[in-house]
Structures are given as C-alpha cells and as structure tokens.
Design an enzyme around this catalytic site. Structure first.
Site, PDB file in Angstrom:
ATOM      1  N   HIS A   1       0.831  -1.215   0.000  1.00 23.42           N
ATOM      2  CA  HIS A   1       0.000   0.000   0.000  1.00 23.42           C
ATOM      3  C   HIS A   1       0.860   1.258   0.000  1.00 23.42           C
ATOM      4  O   HIS A   1       0.607   2.209   0.747  1.00 23.42           O
ATOM      5  CB  HIS A   1      -0.977   0.002   1.179  1.00 23.42           C
ATOM      6  N   CYS A   2       1.881   1.254  -0.822  1.00 27.82           N
ATOM      7  CA  CYS A   2       2.803   2.396  -0.974  1.00 27.82           C
ATOM      8  C   CYS A   2       3.567   2.715   0.312  1.00 27.82           C
ATOM      9  O   CYS A   2       3.964   3.849   0.548  1.00 27.82           O
ATOM     10  CB  CYS A   2       2.066   3.639  -1.470  1.00 27.82           C
TER      11      CYS A   2
END
Length: 197
Positions: free
Chosen positions: A154-155
């Site tokens: 998720h980055c």
C-alpha cells in the site's frame, strides 16, 4: 477544506478517493505560483500566441490544459462531488465512523487476526494480518468468496520493512458499505483461517 484559511500553496486531490473516476483529480494552486510555473506538456488551447521565435502561453489555468481534456472523467468527478455534497460530508463521516467501529469489534473476533495500526481516530481503512499467513494468500481466499480487499505494501514498503512484515490485508469501508458486508468479511476470514490452518 478552506484553502485560503490554511494558506496552502498547493493542494492535490485524487478523483477516485472521492468516489469519482480514476485518472483525474483536482490541483489547487495559488495563482502567484501557477503564473511562475511553466507548463509540463504542450498542446492545443494552452497557447496565447506562437511564432517560430517565441511562444506565449495562455493565462492560468489554460496554460496547463494542453490538448483534449479528460471530458468524461471531469463529468464523472463533478457528479461525484455533487453526490457527496447531496449526502453531506459530515453524515458520510459519521456513518463511516460507526461502520469502522463495528468492523474493528467484529474483526477482533477472528482467531489470529492482528491489526497493523490502531490509531485512536482511524479512518475506514483497516490493515491487518492473519497469523503468519502471507497477505496475498488471505486476499486470494477472500476473493474466491466474492470479498474484495487489497493486499500488499500500500505504498508503504519502508514501513512494512521496518515492522518486518510482507505487507497487509486492507479492508476499506465507505458510505456504500453495510454491516452485512463486514459480517461477510468476518465469515470469509474465518473460512480462510480454517483452510490455512
């Protein structure tokens, strides 16, 4: 968001984070900064005057609008903003808060589930792991039951590396979700635990 009160230079918003289409967003910029910035691409309607010797750009914001605009996406984003305004952002926030509290309490009942991040004032994004199972495996088993979650970094890969985890499973709740959706997620996780156990 009252950009003038906050005195921000720039503010960016992704359309898909506001229930709109992907590939479009909003960029607010102070006019003084926008006048100083050169355009990042060239195309029709951004030019005031052009010769072989010199190009004069159109006034802000047109100098940043090169070529054919994303017409469908702009209409979709406008419809999303109108929809949110019709319901009311405060009503949406209150509903999502109740839904998130319900989800956290329900997910605590799943054997081996641990939350990654337990902020006092959390949003509708709930990240977790189930035992030592890789998040992707949990995601596949949920997907096979018709339950959509995201898995991965998720980055935030540096944060996952710091915690020594391969990523997380993330369930995201929004105004269109119900407690029945959460119950289905919990049931699906219990089935996944049984299959993986």
């Amino acid at each position: 968001i009252k950009v003038h009160e906050l005195d921000v230079d720039f503010l960016a918003l992704s359309g898909h984070k506001l229930f709109g289409p992907t590939g479009i967003g909003i960029l607010y910029g102070k006019e003084s900064w926008l006048e100083k910035l050169p355009p990042y691409q060239g195309g029709g309607d951004m030019i005031k005057h052009v010769t072989f010797e010199k190009t004069t750009y159109a006034d802000v914001p047109l100098k940043f609008e090169a070529g054919t605009p994303a017409i469908c996406e702009a209409i979709g984003l406008g419809a999303a903003v109108a929809w949110v305004n019709k319901i009311g952002i405060h009503k949406i926030q209150a509903y999502e808060h109740q839904l998130t509290e319900y989800a956290v309490a329900a997910l605590k009942q799943v054997e081996g589930l641990r939350f990654i991040g337990e902020a006092k004032h959390r949003s509708g994004a709930i990240s977790f792991l189930v035992g030592d199972t890789h998040p992707s495996d949990v995601g596949v088993l949920l997907d096979q039951q018709g339950i959509a979650v995201r898995t991965g970094h998720h980055c935030t890969q540096p944060l996952c590396d710091r915690f020594g985890i391969p990523g997380t499973v993330r369930a995201s709740l929004a105004v269109y979700n119900t407690t029945a959706d959460i119950d289905k997620l919990v049931e699906g996780l219990r089935k996944a635990v049984t299959l993986l156990g």
